[in-house]
Each structure stands twice: as structure tokens, then as C-alpha cells.
Design a protein around this motif. Structure first.
Motif: not given
Lengths: 400, 400, 400
Positions: A380-383
Motif C-alpha cells: 500500500s501507499t503506507m508501506e
């Protein structure tokens, strides 16, 4: 897997995807993890306050290797391999101790606190004691934080020293003290543990205790009004607002990573605690709570959170292919007194409860990646930071 | 062992002899056992009465693989691989549960009861949820008995359905209920467990509890006057006297084995119990005890005994090279009430005590076959069915 | 490691140095240890007094192999492999027992005390029972001490018999009895255990209980005035002063080692005990304490200490690559009665406390030699016998 197969596997790794199963299960890849990463990187060993007196020592252990971190009479600190030069017995068997002479429990060879061999009877005439001291590895101290490196010629520690001393100066870590230290055994390959630490995509669902205080549990925490507020206040409180990202592929030398950045906590939270309120005296020269907190990193597997009143240092190391250790150190101001200035239970609550949850999460992850039907999915964009780590990792172990 | 060595070993196997040691100890042979047999065969998972409501699920597990057997809102039942499509975490961690949405404990990806991905935040614009549902494997239901198959294109289940539904019709298994289920861990390769189940040469010496009621403990049980008597009575009681032997090399499709046959119990015994007397209400439409019992088989590692008042289903699966699981299900008539219509202790007594004995026997066998001095011996005339299994087995894992 | 790599490793081994790490950790070297040493050497199994009656048996076990040592009706003693000739089950499951017929717990094949197959039902017409007896290995008895050898054509036991019977005659071991037997599990490769036994360099620092009575804890114990004194007195007490060193590379046949020598105890000590005083009646025809003690060895991994009042026999065997067993037998005069003539606690005190210490020492040694930084060190002058063992060992496992 042989070198060719490992190279092919690395070349076929998709960008921004989870790793292939073999990175977690292949014994040869694991051996490369040890030799190419852990034996070449700067690793956090402990804090000088843990060995205040001459002869004081504690052990650093990793995948069967054992290092004695010991303070000498001249106050210098050494990292000695815990393997007798005679027939190889482990010398120090406890986790910590105090000895002016390190005596091997087998045949009583005696070594000084600097590793020199002092006594070895019946060794014949041609025996040269001076060549038989305990092997020593590199050790550096940054504001009281002890770092070691197994490599014969490690990357220079100086850039870390210069950059990080400046950032950490307000915390006065040289005079800090260890309030608590705890080791968590995780049944999962070490990379699953580091992956877990390096992303906050899981924070909202898995860590309610953390998420109610820390803005990183949401994406884009760093570009908010809250952030601007904190940056102003932090300077007033004597904290540094540097932003450093010299880690992983951006490091100045292999295994000599460092990073530093400040970001806001949610309103009403001034530190990492159950109620969001302070749990210990302000550290060093910090003059007040600015509503923010700091993440910093030194070396590839040591990450820390610096609150205004305490610091937690995380270190991840492999125990075996399928087990890893998460070692946590809680640092407080040097003259803080337990029971008077801080309550230990309140101090460690947040990161103990969070790490216990992460242990469970990582172990479930390990079960799943072992399946023949596991297929690495997209990140994800948060990873993004996990991918920063993983993309560096596969390059680091790539055979020539 | 490489493929060539495995082929050579298979070619050198003596007919009607126990297997060579390497079949029980070689890791590559074991991996073939999994891929060539267990991932291609119909395997018993459980009974529909275990998941009566929408969202009810239980796990099927085998050598590290985990499958969620779940009932959907539309009452269909699915077999979903228990591995998150994101970073591979195991999703369902308990043995059974009830969820309308299966939420991964790591990053909270949510899947419907049909496996479709419903929720996955922060995955960017190009993310296609429809391609990221939980992997599904084949599932068939035969009179309430749930069978699964990991293969992409498994052998047809229809022949089993047709033949066995007819035989089992009097038991009304669709409306039966699971009275008890128990798992026995056996420290021995799975083939040692199946060998044990497939012969009654050991019954007389090892299972006095079984042997006093069951004629199979003696050779030629099927050609006696007792047999003729039972065949007459069984029809009167509404039972079927089919004889089916489409198993192993005689199966219609690989891993789609089935078999059915009726044989007599000793006089004075009407079911498998401590005193030979009934322990539960007659099943389905069965109108009386005929003095016989039924053995049936569906798939290569699932065997059952159908008494007039209860059925036990055995399933053997590998846990690792050196460990196997024996899972037993006790089925009774659907409206039988525990404590009123049957006493659970009496119901399970015979096959619990027998399986505990077999566990001990198999584990002693495993110790012996590990010896460098183990030499496979000749099989007795009472082990013909074990050889049917073994001769099929070695062909099944033979490399091309 | 393949054979070539093993040969290269052996060729690169430095004289009078500890062994390279791989000798303790490589699975192929370990397999050679078993096949080239343990399956070809004379190994101590036990004493005839442990199986006084027909049908009495006990087990000898080593790396998964199991041997039944049993006394027949004709009073002969046999060593039978504990593996059924049918499907390989282990037959005797306890450590000791008494059976006139050994019945396999699986299918009840019955074997006589001489290993002959007596009963095996339903095996068909062409079955030849006479070819299916339990496999037998060589067994020899020396003054009541039972030795076995797995080899088809072992080295002759006669030289041992001739030489050692003479030396041990005063102890009358044929009529001795086992006062106690105890097994110590050691988490370390078997060679670490044998190395530990074969040198007394570690005695002074590690075994105060031993060192206060035994002169071997100091170097050159055999060339002192004390030695001369003992040699005179020992003859008067009826003991033999032979010196035999036909062990390891000096053995008359492979694995048929023997050695014998007498040496002094410190003044005030007449036996191995807490207070240095006798703990049991004098053995055999010995007429008094001479202030000395005897070390003897039979086979490569069986060592004994013969005091005037008791004998301890040590046997070291591998359990796995990383585990070994130390089995100790305490022998006393045949008509000594526990509680009256000797106190068991006093009798076993010294060698129990010493072995418990050695277990700890060996396990620490094992931890150290596993380190990537372990480097074999030079042996001291007090470790000459360890080198005698090690230099023989590397030749013994050398591939052709």
C-alpha cells in the motif's frame, strides 16, 4: 538455493510487492542475511549506563554469535568475541556480570578486560600469549549508545556521529539511564519483524493503544497543520527539527544508516503513554512538551522513538531462519528515580502492549508465507518505507 | 534424493513387501507425497452440520497449508485458502468461528464469505480488488460430507457422488450431526498411519476391544455363513449390500477413490461398542440391527465405518515428514440428543481406545524403520489391502 | 560436505590443535562418525549381573539404533537388533524386561531369546521362518563386561580378552554387581564429550571434588615418588601394575582398543569419595588400599576407573549430531549389600557431581565451537591423550 538461483530470485522480485516466500525459508539466503548484512552493519548493543564500573559486562547475541561488551579499568569499552581461543568454549554464560579477569569455565584461561590473554598454563615453551587474546570487533559510542560491527573494515561511523549527535543533543543521552530492557522472541524470520516495524499501515487496525496518540497511524501525517504547529513549538522546547534520511540505499556507507525526523502527536497527547500525559521527567535540556515526537534510526535494524520524557530503542536480530528477537530499551533522564520520578509500569506500557501485539501479528504472517499458495501481494501507499527496506535488502544479499 | 534416485528406488521395491526406509525419511519423497497425492486428491474436510449458519467456518489443515471451510449467505459452502493476498498473513487463527467478513489480523483487508476482497484501504488508484480475492479450491458435498481438492483440475467427483449416494442413502447423512470430533497426533510418517488402518493383521494381537466384535480381525471374514446371514438381514433393515472397490489403482480418476462393502460382526454384537449393544438411535431410515457393519472409503486417505447407529470417519494427513494426524469424526442421527439418546463416552469408546493403541503402535513402527538395519519384510495374506495402497502410492509419486 | 571436502578438511587439520568446527556440525561427517567408528568398534553394553535370569534383557541404544542384550535358556547372551523383520516395528519398548518370547507389539511375530522367529501367522506357504530371525550382532564377554560390535567382521576381541583379563583379575568382575547406572544427556557432539573425558587439564579449575584426591589433576603425576610408593604397595594388595596402551592408533585391531595403568592418589585418599575414605567393601581378591587407582579403557569410547572398592565405567555415544549420552555404571563387589555394606549416595557422589559439572562444561564448549569466529586453538601438554584420540579419529573417518 545456489548463488545463481538467488540472483534469479532477486531479479524477478516485483517492485513494491511483498517478498517471495524463499526469502523467508531458504537456508542459503538466511546465511547471506547473516554474512552480508548482520556481520557488516552497525548494530545497537546497549547503553553505557548498563556497565558503569570497570569489569562490568553484558552480552550481545545474534544467531549463535555472542559478544562481551565490557568496560576496562581505563574506562574504555570493548567488544570481545565470547569464544575461548583454546578449544572454543563460551566464556561468559550469564547475560551480564562483572569480572576483572574473564576466566574460561573449561580450562581457566584468563583474559583481561581488554581481551588480552593473561593466563594459560602448560602450553609449552613456544606458546605466544600475545597472539591469543579474545578476538575484538569494532565498537563506537554515540552519546552513550554503544554500537558494534563484526566487519574487519566496517563503514565509517563518523557520519552517524556527526549528524546524530547534533540531533540528539537535547536528550543528553550520555547521561541517560536504562529504565528497562526486555527481549521478545518472535517465531518468524527477522525480515517479517523489520517489515512490521517499518510501516504503520497496520497501526490503525492492530494498535489502538498507539493509534489514539500517534498521527503516523494515518497517512500523510507529516503534511498537516498539526505538523507546522509542532515544528514551531519544538524549537521553543529546545528540540531539533532536522530531517535526515541517510538510510538503506541512501546511506553514506553500507550498514551505517541514520535518519531523524519529527512529527506530531494528536492533540491532548504529549508522549507515548496510556493517557497521553508525561510518564517521566523531561530528558536532558528539553524545556517542555511540544506535542510531537521523533523517530530516529541508526544502522539498518535499530529504530527508536524519542519522546520528550523517554526514548525507546528497538533492535531486531535473527536467532535462526525462523526466529527473531526484538530487543527494547527504555531510556529516561539520568537522574530520574524509579518509583519517585516515574512509574515503570506506566513508562513501558505502550510499547510493551504494542510489541506483544506485533509478536502475534508477525507470527501469523510467518504461518501464511509458508504456504505453497502464498503469493506476494502489492504494498500500500503506507508501506513505502517497508519497500525502502526491502529493496535495499535484496540488493544487499545479491551474490556477485 | 533426486528424481532419478526416487525412480530407481520405486523400481526396486519388492511386490508384497514393506516399503524401503527412504520412503519414510527422505525429504524430497515427502515433498512428492504432498504435491502428487495430497494436493491432487479428494480429501474429507468435515460435515455440513459443523457450519449450520451463514458465516460459520472451520479450518482444514495439512502440512502447513490451511483452508477455511465457510458457509455463505446464499448457503453455498466455499473452501478458501487461509492466506491473505496482501502480505500473506494467516487470516483465521482459531480452529472454528463465525464471521460475515473475514478480516486479516494484520492490515485489516476484509474478505466476504465467498472470498471476494471487500476492503483494502490506501492501495492506490490502479488496484483491482476483484483480482485479489482469497484463492478458492474445489469443494464437493456428498450427503453432507464435505470434500475438497487443491488441484486446479481435479478428477471428477461425480462417480463418487453417484455410487456412494446410493449406498449411503439409508444413513441420511445430509441430516446427520457430528457428535464428536477428535484429532490424534502421531509421531510417524503419514504412510505408517495409513498402512496401519488398511490391515487387520494387527487387530487380534493389538485391539482386543475391536476384535471381540469385528470379524475382520480374522482372515476370510467375508466368506462365512455369518456373512450370508447378514446379507439377508441387511436388506430387511433397509441397508445396501453393494460391493464397490474403485479405489487406488482401480479408481475412476486419480484421488477420486471410493469403496463400499458390508461384512458381519460376531454374534451378540450389533455395533462397535464396549458391550456390543447399540449406543445411539438407528441412523436415517435403518429399521433394525442386521448384525453387520460397513466399511467405506472416499478419496485415498479417508476411511469410514458405518454402524447402524453411528458412523466414524477417519482421515489421515501429514503434518511433516515425521508426523501425521488422524482426525476422527463421530456422526449420529440428526435428531439424536446427547445425554438423552446417546452417551458420548459410550459412543466414542471403541474407536478412541483403538486409535490410542494405534498411535502407540505406529510410533514404535516409526522408531524401527529409522534403523540402519531395518529391512522391509514380506506382507502377510491379511495385508493385501495395505499392498493395494502401497503399490498405488509408489506409482503415484513416481517422477516422469 | 562431500567426500573430497571431508578429506581436504582432514588434511588441513593442524597437529596438536583443537578440531575444525565442521567436525562438530557437518551432517555428513556425523554419518561417517556412525558408520566408520560406532558401527565398527567394540562398545560396552552392560554387565552380566544386569540380566541374571533366562529371558532377562536390557537395551543398548545409539543414534536411533537399538539392540536387545538378552540371556537365553542355555545361559548364552545375545545381541539382537530391536527391529521386527516384518514391517520394522521396534519390539522391546522399555529399557529392560524379562521375556521368554519377544513378541512384536504390532502383529505379534514372536522371536526366541536367541532371535529365531517362532511364530508368524498368515504368511503364506513359501514363507521361510528360519530366514527371518532377528538380526544378531557380535557380542563378547570379558569378566562379566558385555561388549558388542555392529560390524559383520569385527576386529578380534581376543587380544583385549587376554591382556585385560589378566589386569582385571583381582577385581573379580565376573562376580561383581551393578550398584547403580545413570545416563547423562549432553547437548554437544559426542567428540566434545570424549575430548572432555580424555584430558585432566580442566580438572583443577573445574573439578575440585576430583582434584583433591586424584594426582592426575596435576601434570606428570606418574613420575613422582608417590607413584613409586603405590607400585610397591599395589603388588602387596594383590593388584596388577601392568601398563598397556594399545588404544587408538596403537590398537591391535580397529575399534579393539585397550589400555591399563595405575597411578597414585593424594595421601589421605584411598578411593574416589567425598572424604577420600572407602565407600564399599574391597573388590574381589584385593587385600587392602594401596593409595592408588587404575584407569582402563576397552574400545574407543569406553573408559573406566577402578578403585580398590568400586569401579566406574563411562561410555560415550552419539544421540544425534548435536547430542551425546554419557552412560555410567558403578560396579561393586558381588556380595556387597546396599545399605549395609555401602551407602549408594556416598558411592556415586564423586562421579555424579563430576559428570554434572562436565555436562555443563561440554555444553558451553558446544555453544562456542558453533560460532563463525571459533578458531581451533593449540592443545596444552596436559591434553596429549585428547590429541591421541583426535588424531586417530580423523584418520578413522577419512574417506578412501
Amino acid at each position: 538455493m545456489d548463488k545463481q538461483a538467488i540472483s534469479a530470485l532477486i531479479n524477478s522480485q516485483k517492485e513494491q510487492f511483498a517478498l517471495d516466500q524463499k526469502f523467508y525459508t531458504d537456508a542459503n539466503i538466511y546465511e547471506r542475511d547473516i554474512t552480508e548484512i548482520f556481520l557488516k552493519s552497525w548494530l545497537y548493543a546497549g547503553h553505557i549506563s548498563e556497565i558503569p564500573n570497570s569489569g562490568d559486562w553484558f552480552l550481545f547475541e545474534l544467531d549463535g554469535e555472542s559478544v562481551i561488551i565490557i568496560r576496562s579499568k581505563d574506562d574504555s569499552i570493548h567488544a570481545l568475541l565470547n569464544v575461548c581461543r583454546h578449544r572454543g568454549s563460551k566464556i561468559c554464560l550469564q547475560q551480564k556480570g562483572c569480572d576483572q579477569i574473564l576466566v574460561c569455565p573449561y580450562h581457566a584461561w584468563g583474559y583481561g578486560t581488554d581481551g588480552n590473554l593473561l593466563a594459560a598454563p602448560h602450553m609449552g615453551e613456544n606458546f605466544d600469549k600475545s597472539a591469543m587474546g579474545l578476538k575484538k570487533i569494532h565498537l563506537e559510542i554515540l552519546d552513550g549508545l554503544i554500537y558494534i560491527n563484526f566487519a574487519e573494515q566496517p563503514s565509517s561511523f563518523s557520519p552517524i556521529q556527526t549528524a546524530m549527535s547534533d540531533c540528539l543533543e537535547p536528550y543528553d543521552l550520555t547521561n541517560a539511564k536504562v529504565a528497562h530492557r526486555k527481549s521478545y522472541l518472535i517465531n518468524g524470520n527477522w525480515k517479517l519483524s523489520v517489515e512490521n516495524y517499518t510501516e504503520c499501515y497496520h497501526c490503525a487496525p492492530s494498535h489502538p493503544e498507539y493509534s489514539r496518540g500517534h498521527s503516523l497511524a494515518k497517512p500523510n501525517a507529516r503534511s498537516t497543520d498539526l505538523m507546522k504547529e509542532v515544528l514551531i513549538k519544538s524549537t521553543q522546547c529546545g528540540l531539533k527539527n532536522n530531517f535526515l534520511d541517510r538510510y538503506f540505499q541512501n546511506a553514506e556507507g553500507f550498514g551505517a544508516d541514520y535518519g531523524y525526523e519529527r512529527y506530531p502527536m494528536w492533540r491532548g497527547h504529549v508522549t507515548g503513554s496510556e493517557d497521553g500525559q508525561g510518564v517521566a521527567p523531561l530528558m536532558g535540556s528539553i524545556s517542555g512538551y511540544d506535542g510531537g515526537t521523533t523517530d530516529f534510526q541508526i544502522g539498518p535494524v535499530c529504530f527508536a522513538l524519542a519522546y520528550c520524557d523517554y526514548i525507546v530503542i528497538y533492535r531486531f536480530t535473527p536467532i535462526s531462519l525462523t526466529q527473531s528477537e526484538c530487543d527494547i530499551t527504555w531510556l529516561v533522564n539520568g537522574d530520574a528515580v524509579e518509583g519517585k520520578d516515574y512509574d515503570l509500569k506506566r513508562l513501558i506500557w505502550l510499547w510493551d502492549v504494542t510489541t506483544i501485539a506485533d509478536k502475534r501479528i508477525i507470527e501469523s504472517n510467518a504461518l501464511g508465507v509458508n504456504s505453497r499458495f502464498y503469493e506476494p501481494g502489492p504494498l500500500s501507499t503506507m508501506e513505502y518505507f517497508t519497500w525502502t527496506f526491502l529493496s535495499w535488502y535484496i540488493e544487499a544479499i545479491k551474490p556477485d
